[in-house]
Design a protein around this motif. Structure first.
Motif, PDB file in Angstrom:
ATOM      1  N   ASP A 171       0.856  -1.205   0.000  1.00  0.00           N
ATOM      2  CA  ASP A 171       0.000   0.000   0.000  1.00  0.00           C
ATOM      3  C   ASP A 171       0.883   1.243   0.000  1.00  0.00           C
ATOM      4  O   ASP A 171       1.704   1.439   0.887  1.00  0.00           O
ATOM      5  N   THR A 172       0.714   2.109  -1.005  1.00  0.00           N
ATOM      6  CA  THR A 172       1.561   3.313  -1.165  1.00  0.00           C
ATOM      7  C   THR A 172       0.804   4.592  -0.853  1.00  0.00           C
ATOM      8  O   THR A 172       1.286   5.702  -1.155  1.00  0.00           O
ATOM      9  N   ALA A 173      -0.376   4.460  -0.268  1.00  0.00           N
ATOM     10  CA  ALA A 173      -1.150   5.674   0.060  1.00  0.00           C
ATOM     11  C   ALA A 173      -0.466   6.444   1.170  1.00  0.00           C
ATOM     12  O   ALA A 173       0.087   5.859   2.104  1.00  0.00           O
ATOM     13  N   THR A 174      -0.528   7.826   1.126  1.00  0.00           N
ATOM     14  CA  THR A 174       0.082   8.689   2.145  1.00  0.00           C
ATOM     15  C   THR A 174      -0.976   9.081   3.162  1.00  0.00           C
ATOM     16  O   THR A 174      -2.190   9.050   2.877  1.00  0.00           O
ATOM     17  N   ALA A 175      -0.544   9.473   4.377  1.00  0.00           N
ATOM     18  CA  ALA A 175      -1.478   9.859   5.441  1.00  0.00           C
ATOM     19  C   ALA A 175      -0.803  10.852   6.359  1.00  0.00           C
ATOM     20  O   ALA A 175       0.430  10.930   6.420  1.00  0.00           O
ATOM     21  N   ASN A 176      -1.647  11.666   7.131  1.00  0.00           N
ATOM     22  CA  ASN A 176      -1.162  12.633   8.124  1.00  0.00           C
ATOM     23  C   ASN A 176      -1.717  12.230   9.464  1.00  0.00           C
ATOM     24  O   ASN A 176      -2.905  11.855   9.594  1.00  0.00           O
ATOM     25  N   LEU A 177      -0.891  12.326  10.521  1.00  0.00           N
ATOM     26  CA  LEU A 177      -1.298  11.896  11.839  1.00  0.00           C
ATOM     27  C   LEU A 177      -0.756  12.881  12.850  1.00  0.00           C
ATOM     28  O   LEU A 177       0.431  13.206  12.843  1.00  0.00           O
ATOM     29  N   THR A 178      -1.665  13.445  13.729  1.00  0.00           N
ATOM     30  CA  THR A 178      -1.272  14.396  14.780  1.00  0.00           C
ATOM     31  C   THR A 178      -1.586  13.740  16.115  1.00  0.00           C
ATOM     32  O   THR A 178      -2.725  13.282  16.350  1.00  0.00           O
ATOM     33  N   VAL A 179      -0.646  13.708  17.040  1.00  0.00           N
ATOM     34  CA  VAL A 179      -0.815  13.112  18.353  1.00  0.00           C
ATOM     35  C   VAL A 179      -0.279  14.052  19.398  1.00  0.00           C
ATOM     36  O   VAL A 179       0.585  14.913  19.108  1.00  0.00           O
ATOM     37  N   GLN A 180      -0.816  13.893  20.628  1.00  0.00           N
ATOM     38  CA  GLN A 180      -0.309  14.664  21.751  1.00  0.00           C
ATOM     39  C   GLN A 180       0.970  14.033  22.272  1.00  0.00           C
ATOM     40  O   GLN A 180       1.184  12.828  22.153  1.00  0.00           O
ATOM     41  N   GLU A 181       1.772  14.854  22.869  1.00  0.00           N
ATOM     42  CA  GLU A 181       3.005  14.361  23.475  1.00  0.00           C
ATOM     43  C   GLU A 181       2.658  13.344  24.561  1.00  0.00           C
ATOM     44  O   GLU A 181       1.658  13.494  25.253  1.00  0.00           O
ATOM     45  N   LYS A 182       3.423  12.326  24.674  1.00  0.00           N
ATOM     46  CA  LYS A 182       3.274  11.209  25.584  1.00  0.00           C
ATOM     47  C   LYS A 182       2.224  10.202  25.129  1.00  0.00           C
ATOM     48  O   LYS A 182       1.984   9.204  25.782  1.00  0.00           O
TER      49      LYS A 182
ATOM     50  N   ALA B 263       2.873  11.147   7.608  1.00  0.00           N
ATOM     51  CA  ALA B 263       3.417  12.342   8.276  1.00  0.00           C
ATOM     52  C   ALA B 263       2.861  12.406   9.681  1.00  0.00           C
ATOM     53  O   ALA B 263       1.638  12.437   9.885  1.00  0.00           O
ATOM     54  N   VAL B 264       3.718  12.395  10.700  1.00  0.00           N
ATOM     55  CA  VAL B 264       3.326  12.408  12.100  1.00  0.00           C
ATOM     56  C   VAL B 264       3.785  13.724  12.721  1.00  0.00           C
ATOM     57  O   VAL B 264       4.952  14.115  12.562  1.00  0.00           O
TER      58      VAL B 264
END
Length: 1078
Positions: A858-869, A989-990
């Motif tokens: 799978d070559t699909a791209t994605a964006n992911l935002t997370v809180q610290e910890k 992208a994280v």
């Protein structure tokens, strides 16, 4: 002896075989041949038919059934006749008991000490049972004390010593054991009688035997240790006889034996003599008639004795003198016996004197001490003379070595003496017999011996005489021995043939067996001349003869001294054989045949010397490479087979078949299952044999036949293997089957060897893969060249002529051109296999290739935002794979911007750096975690095609782009993994947001602070509460109003309440609630 009868005719046609009956019956072979010689001597020109008994082994045992009493001594005889081999035959006795008539129980053997079974071992060892050898071919079985269990069927067996089995080797008889019922009784008593009185004694004899038997009765008188004297007896046939000492008195009626009852007999003696005193007893024997009509005394018993004393009234006595003969030779011994006949001799006194020519030799007084005169005393001291008292009434004079001067008259005088009260003796009556004169002759040792014969040359079956003449002629009583000696023709050694011994007996030599049955020896009455007559001459009697005469003297101690010996001249006897008429066919022929077929060979005798001729046939084969022929088989004149060296070396024994036609002149040899190496030139060698008069076969003539050329060929080659070429392409790890087809073969019984080889690309030489042996055993090629291919090979033959080579889990390295080579093997007649042909099949080109890669990620791209910890997942999804057996290696990468240096120029693009987060190999082995990732990574395989990496405790440094790279791995058939394809996924992208520091995060980040805040207060508060409660409890017991000293109410403290979360997401909450005032 069992015999086969055949008629031999001499001059006229043969009579029927029934003529043999009256001639053979009851005659031995020697007596038959003697009858033949006697009749031919009487009628030399008439035809005399001889019925010959061809002897075969025959064992004869005593005829049964025999009835014997328990406790008696039993003997059973057994003999063998018609045997070959040593003169001393061995015997083995066994018994078949009535309780087990089919089971043999071994008793005793003359050759094997371990032969007896356990129940007889002790009796055999103690000589209770033993075998007495009567002669070489006859024995007696002794059972010294017969027991009831000894009843049964006895078998006498003789182990074979013949060249072949012919006749009977054992014989059986029955032995019945019956009780001993004989009873003999008489009254024991002592009777005192006076001379001329009468004596009566009674004896009772009874028996209760069921079998028919007779009883004999006898009366005996015995004095001290002397031998019993028979008085009178009644035999089993009811015949009354008196003993020699009482015969005269029984004839005059003074001795009688009467039967006075059913079982009682009475002995009567009238006119008793003093010599009648002694112990009287009767003896009875029970007799039974055996099957051979002879009578046997089963048991004997004697009664108790009656002692009879007879007082003498008569003092008369008589004297007589005896000697053996009157003529003696110097050196011989002589004995004179002076016999006194009187009543009651032990109670009377006698003196004896010996005289020679009226001169006193010696005297013996009542004390029996001899007194000799001077001359004879010297000879007595030298052991040459003896005067002695042999018994109460016998006195002897012995001269051990006579001299010439001992010729004269000898006599003895007996004087009765009476003993006075003073102990002295006075002479009374004296008597002497007539003189006995003897003559002592000198011995002349000078003599001559001559051997003569009237027929020095004879032909077969004729007789000849030999005479040994001794001069001067000695009297017949002179001890002379004559020995005929014989030197066979062609030999240099003499051996003793027969001896006419010095005492008139005939003693045959050890090697005179052939002469003994056809030789007569006689000695003239008037001289010592000895004539030797030999009948039915043969070549074994041809040779030189001579006689040896020996003159002997008998010494005083019964030993012999040879005084002289003379040897005669040599006398040569020639015995001629008949002229041969043997002719063997000389015709030649040729034979060509295939192997495994029989080779027929014939040998024809066209003429022979006698109708009784026997033939020995020797078969030979001559090969071109050999100088002489080699012996295959020999059949002797007695039809015995002997294999030659060629038959032994070439293994022909099991393939030879010999036949002889009924007419006797055609002999055939067949070589079964012919081989190529059996080719050669065959011929026979015939020997003609005739039976000599002494029943020994001799070779008369021999002749060789014509040759038979034999050519043996192998079958034609018809082996064919399919030549079809094929191309096969398969994927790696698949099975491939290669075919080798044998379309035709030389023989259905042949065996095939199949060999598979391969030509690999880039290699010039072929490699041996595997081969199937003739015995269907699978073998492999060089292990170094095959490698792991060997474990993947499978060779089978599902149908005759079809051979399949299967390669399991094929690899690219298995590619090549395969072919099979077939060898055909055939068995020769000796069951030895040889390669007859070989052929090669067409090539099968095999191509093995790897599968095509179809890996897709799978070559699909994605964006992911997370809180610290917080944690965030990174998935790696495989959309398609090349094989269900594929394994995957997965590597996650972090791609982030590289920090710019202090002197970076403006406008320069930012560089990215790629960092490996985690790598998992196809064998599920993890790579070491990098420093900042350590302890914060969690790997999961959610399915065969979905892998997840979770990053825990995200921090600001984790911000960046993430991707995964997938490698597809497959294992080849050899177990080696190889990478088939690889592909990289799309970017994720994280972005990690900073949430700031909180009290909760500070506490949870420090382990010491965490335990101090949340764990240590609890035991402190617990102790404090327990203390307060104890103080309050005591205060209530001491104060009725529960008040303090100052009247101030106590403070009520409730148990603190603790809220604890197992995670550090929320800190524990500790609340303490104050009490209230009462």
């Amino acid at each position: 002896m069992t015999a086969h009868c055949s008629v031999k005719s001499f001059g006229i046609p043969a009579l029927p075989e029934r003529c043999c009956g009256p001639i053979v019956r009851g005659l031995s072979a020697d007596e038959l041949m003697g009858t033949f010689v006697e009749n031919t001597a009487r009628h030399p020109h008439a035809a005399f038919r001889l019925c010959m008994a061809l002897a075969q082994r025959q064992v004869t045992v005593q005829e049964g059934p025999l009835y014997r009493t328990e406790g008696s001594h039993v003997t059973l005889w057994c003999k063998v006749s018609g045997y070959q081999g040593p003169a001393e035959q061995n015997f083995q006795w066994s018994i078949y008991l009535p309780s087990a008539p089919e089971r043999e129980v071994q008793i005793v053997s003359t050759v094997d000490p371990s032969f007896p079974y356990a129940i007889y071992t002790q009796r055999v060892r103690s000589r209770g049972i033993f075998v007495e050898r009567l002669q070489g071919d006859a024995v007696l079985l002794h059972i010294t004390e017969l027991q009831d269990r000894d009843a049964g069927q006895y078998e006498c067996h003789t182990p074979n010593t013949d060249e072949r089995y012919f006749g009977s080797y054992s014989a059986k008889m029955n032995l019945v054991v019956i009780p001993d019922s004989l009873r003999v009784t008489a009254v024991p008593q002592t009777l005192n009688k006076v001379e001329h009185d009468s004596l009566e004694l009674k004896c009772e004899v009874s028996k209760s035997t069921a079998q028919h038997s007779h009883v004999s009765i006898a009366w005996y008188r015995q004095r001290g240790s002397e031998a019993p004297v028979e008085i009178v007896s009644l035999s089993r046939d009811f015949v009354l006889r008196a003993g020699s000492a009482y015969a005269q008195r029984q004839a005059t009626g003074d001795v009688r034996l009467d039967k006075v009852g059913e079982t009682t007999s009475k002995l009567t003696i009238y006119n008793l003599h003093p010599s009648d005193q002694g112990e009287f007893y009767c003896e009875a024997a029970e007799w039974i008639q055996d099957p051979d009509d002879s009578w046997y005394a089963m048991t004997r018993k004697r009664s108790q004795g009656a002692v009879v004393n007879v007082q003498a009234t008569d003092k008369e006595f008589s004297v007589r003198l005896e000697t053996e003969r009157r003529m003696y030779i110097v050196g011989e011994p002589v004995e004179f016996r002076c016999i006194l006949e009187a009543q009651n001799i032990p109670d009377r006194y006698f003196s004896i004197s010996w005289a020679f020519n009226s001169s006193l030799i010696a005297s013996l007084g009542p004390n029996a001490v001899p007194v000799l005169n001077n001359e004879f005393a010297q000879r007595e001291a030298l052991g040459q003379l003896k005067v002695a008292k042999e018994s109460d009434n016998v006195f002897v004079l012995k001269i051990y070595r006579l001299r010439l001067e001992d010729s004269g008259k000898y006599n003895c005088r007996v004087t009765e003496r009476e003993k006075t009260v003073t102990g002295d003796f006075i002479d009374k009556e004296s008597k002497r017999p007539k003189n006995i004169p003897i003559t002592v002759m000198p011995l002349k040792a000078g003599f001559a011996v001559t051997a003569i014969s009237r027929t020095p040359g004879v032909t077969y079956n004729e007789s000849f005489d030999l005479q040994c003449i001794i001069k001067p002629h000695y009297p017949s009583w002179v001890p002379v021995s004559v020995t005929w000696r014989f030197q066979p023709a062609g030999s240099t050694e003499f051996h003793d043939l027969v001896t006419f011994t010095r005492d008139g007996g005939v003693q045959w030599g050890d090697r005179a067996a052939g002469f003994r049955t056809r030789t007569a020896i006689e000695k003239a009455e008037s001289s010592n001349n000895v004539r030797l007559s030999i009948s039915r001459a043969s070549d074994t009697e041809a040779g030189k003869y001579q006689c040896v005469a020996e003159l002997w003297r008998k010494n005083y101690n019964s030993s012999w001294t040879r005084l002289a010996d003379r040897t005669s001249n040599l006398l040569e006897i020639r015995v001629l054989r008949p002229v041969t008429k043997l002719q063997v066919s000389k015709s030649k022929r040729s034979i060509t045949l295939l192997e495994n077929r029989p080779i027929p060979l014939n040998c024809s005798v066209k003429s022979q010397t006698s109708p009784d001729s026997h033939f020995a046939v020797l078969w030979y084969v001559h090969k071109p490479s050999d100088a002489d022929g080699k012996l295959i088989l020999k059949t002797t004149h007695s039809s015995a087979f002997e294999y030659g060296t060629y038959a032994e070396e070439e293994g022909l024994r099991g393939r030879l078949q010999f036949e002889r036609s009924a007419s006797g002149g055609l002999f055939s040899l067949t070589v079964q299952r012919a081989e190529v190496r059996d080719s050669g030139s065959y011929y026979c060698h015939v020997e003609e044999w005739l039976l000599s008069p002494n029943h020994a076969w001799y070779k008369l003539a021999e002749e060789v036949s014509g040759r038979t050329e034999v050519t043996v060929k192998q079958p034609d080659n018809r082996l064919q293997v399919s030549q079809t070429h094929k191309n096969i392409t398969v994927l790696e790890n698949e099975w491939v089957t290669l075919e080798c087809l044998v379309s035709n073969r030389t023989s259905p019984s042949s065996q095939l060897l199949v060999e598979w080889s391969v030509w690999r690309p880039g290699r010039g030489d072929k490699e041996l893969v595997a081969w199937l042996s003739r015995q269907s055993t699978l073998h492999y090629g060089d292990p170094a060249a095959l490698g792991k291919l060997r474990s993947r090979l499978h060779l089978e033959s599902p149908a005759p002529g079809l051979f399949l080579l299967s390669i399991q889990n094929s690899t690219v390295r298995d590619s090549g051109a395969y072919g099979c080579r077939v060898e055909e093997w055939l068995p020769d007649p000796s069951e030895r296999w040889y390669k007859r042909a070989e052929d090669t099949s067409g090539l099968i080109t095999l191509t093995v290739r790897q599968p095509d890669p179809t890996l897709q990620v799978d070559t699909a791209t994605a964006n992911l935002t997370v809180q610290e910890k917080e944690s965030f997942p990174l998935d790696c999804s495989i959309l398609s794979r090349s094989s269900p057996e594929s394994h995957f290696a997965v590597t996650w990468y972090n791609l982030r911007a590289k920090e710019a240096g202090d002197h970076a120029e403006e406008g320069e693009e930012e560089e990215e750096e790629r960092e490996v987060v985690l790598s998992v190999g196809p064998d599920a082995i993890f790579s070491p975690e990098a420093g900042r990732w350590e302890g914060r990574l969690r790997f999961q395989r959610l399915s065969a095609v979905l892998f997840r990496l979770t990053v825990l405790q995200a921090g600001g440094a984790d911000t960046g782009n993430y991707s995964c790279r997938v490698e597809e791995w497959l294992v080849d058939p050899n177990g080696v993994w190889y990478r088939l394809a690889e592909e990289e996924s799309g970017m994720v992208a994280v972005h990690v947001q900073d949430a700031g520091s909180t009290l909760q995060s500070v506490i949870c980040s420090n382990d010491a602070l965490f335990y101090f805040v949340f764990f240590y207060p609890f035991p402190i508060f617990g102790i404090l509460i327990i203390t307060i409660l104890l103080v309050r409890f005591k205060s209530r017991n001491s104060s009725k109003n529960s008040e303090g000293k100052n009247g101030v109410p106590l403070l009520w403290i409730k148990e603190p309440h603790l809220n604890y979360s197992p995670t550090c997401l929320e800190p524990p909450v500790l609340s303490i609630h104050p009490g209230t005032m009462d």
